[in-house]
Design an enzyme around this catalytic site. Structure first.
Site, short mmCIF file in Angstrom:
data_model
loop_
_atom_site.label_atom_id
_atom_site.label_comp_id
_atom_site.label_asym_id
_atom_site.label_seq_id
_atom_site.Cartn_x
_atom_site.Cartn_y
_atom_site.Cartn_z
N CYS A 113 53.25 101.89 -18.35
CA CYS A 113 53.26 101.77 -16.89
C CYS A 113 54.64 102.23 -16.40
O CYS A 113 55.33 102.96 -17.10
CB CYS A 113 52.92 100.35 -16.45
SG CYS A 113 54.09 99.08 -16.99
N ASN A 142 57.30 98.58 -17.37
CA ASN A 142 57.03 97.85 -18.64
C ASN A 142 57.34 96.36 -18.50
O ASN A 142 57.76 95.71 -19.46
CB ASN A 142 57.82 98.46 -19.83
CG ASN A 142 57.34 97.97 -21.21
OD1 ASN A 142 58.14 97.91 -22.14
ND2 ASN A 142 56.09 97.62 -21.35
N CYS A 166 55.09 94.50 -16.01
CA CYS A 166 53.87 93.89 -15.43
C CYS A 166 52.61 94.37 -16.16
O CYS A 166 52.03 93.63 -16.96
CB CYS A 166 53.75 94.20 -13.94
SG CYS A 166 55.10 93.53 -12.94
N ARG A 167 52.17 95.59 -15.86
CA ARG A 167 50.86 96.03 -16.35
C ARG A 167 50.83 96.32 -17.84
O ARG A 167 49.93 95.83 -18.54
CB ARG A 167 50.42 97.29 -15.57
CG ARG A 167 50.14 97.00 -14.10
CD ARG A 167 50.04 98.27 -13.28
NE ARG A 167 51.34 98.92 -13.18
CZ ARG A 167 51.56 100.10 -12.62
NH1 ARG A 167 50.53 100.76 -12.10
NH2 ARG A 167 52.77 100.60 -12.55
N SER A 168 51.78 97.12 -18.36
CA SER A 168 51.64 97.50 -19.78
C SER A 168 51.92 96.34 -20.74
O SER A 168 51.25 96.25 -21.77
CB SER A 168 52.45 98.75 -20.12
OG SER A 168 53.82 98.58 -19.93
N ASP A 175 49.62 98.79 -9.23
CA ASP A 175 50.93 98.17 -9.44
C ASP A 175 51.01 96.84 -8.68
O ASP A 175 50.90 96.84 -7.45
CB ASP A 175 51.99 99.16 -8.93
CG ASP A 175 53.41 98.67 -9.16
OD1 ASP A 175 53.57 97.48 -9.50
OD2 ASP A 175 54.32 99.48 -8.98
P1 4NP Z 1 54.89 97.76 -13.87
O1 4NP Z 1 55.33 97.19 -12.44
O2 4NP Z 1 55.03 99.26 -13.80
O3 4NP Z 1 53.46 97.32 -13.98
O4 4NP Z 1 55.79 97.13 -14.89
C1 4NP Z 1 56.56 97.50 -11.84
C2 4NP Z 1 57.73 96.89 -12.26
C3 4NP Z 1 58.92 97.17 -11.64
C4 4NP Z 1 58.96 98.06 -10.59
C5 4NP Z 1 57.80 98.68 -10.17
C6 4NP Z 1 56.60 98.40 -10.79
N1 4NP Z 1 60.19 98.33 -9.93
O5 4NP Z 1 60.19 99.11 -8.98
O6 4NP Z 1 61.23 97.79 -10.35
#
Ligand code: 4NP
Length: 152
Positions: free
Chosen positions: A7, A10, A12-14, A125
């Site tokens: 993702c 790294n 939340c989703r992955s 997201d």
């Molecule tokens: P992820 O979510 O891609 O599912 O881990 C996010 C985590 C952090 C951010 C964006 C999405 N950020 O902008 O810091």
């Protein structure tokens, strides 16, 4: 078989996908045969544990994500992994841009295409939204990972 979930951050989703898939693989007794990891296309959160909201939402379903630490996707991952499952179109573009060969690029797939019980074509997201976003992500991940593991 080495599987990598990717993702943006790294956190939340992955890592959620990694936790869900590890659980399903263990339940199926395939821990020795199927290795699971996750990474982010961005470096913002390298070394951090998953987002506390994702840790909580996953724990409620029996997945322990607390030991996971964020790392950034690198070009070496194309050699180390057989299949690279991304969450959305931006992840897809960012990973494919790093692919050194067409064969490497062919390893990249959108995980949501395996979520047959859902109509979304990406895993949204949840970072800037509320708690419900994390549960939707986990619903999609459980759906997609179950289908993917059956296929493997
Ligand atoms: P992820 O979510 O891609 O599912 O881990 C996010 C985590 C952090 C951010 C964006 C999405 N950020 O902008 O810091």
């Amino acid at each position: 078989m080495n599987l990598l979930f990717v993702c943006l951050g790294n956190i939340c989703r992955s890592p959620g996908a990694e936790g869900v898939m590890r659980h399903l693989v263990a339940e199926a007794g395939r821990t020795d045969a199927i290795h699971v990891d996750s990474a982010g296309t961005a470096a913002y959160h390298v070394g951090e544990a998953p987002d506390a909201r994702m840790i909580r939402a996953a724990a409620r379903r029996g997945y322990d994500l607390s030991d996971l630490r964020a790392r950034q996707f690198t070009v070496a991952d194309f050699d180390r992994f057989d299949r690279i499952l991304v969450m959305d179109d931006a992840n897809y573009d960012n990973v494919c841009r790093l692919a050194p060969t067409l064969e490497a690029q062919a390893k990249v797939e959108r995980l949501a295409t395996y979520a047959h019980g859902h109509t979304l074509d990406h895993v949204p997201d949840p970072y800037y939204g509320g708690a419900a976003g994390f549960d939707l992500v986990l619903d999609l991940l459980e759906d997609a990972c179950t289908t993917l593991l059956k296929e493997i």
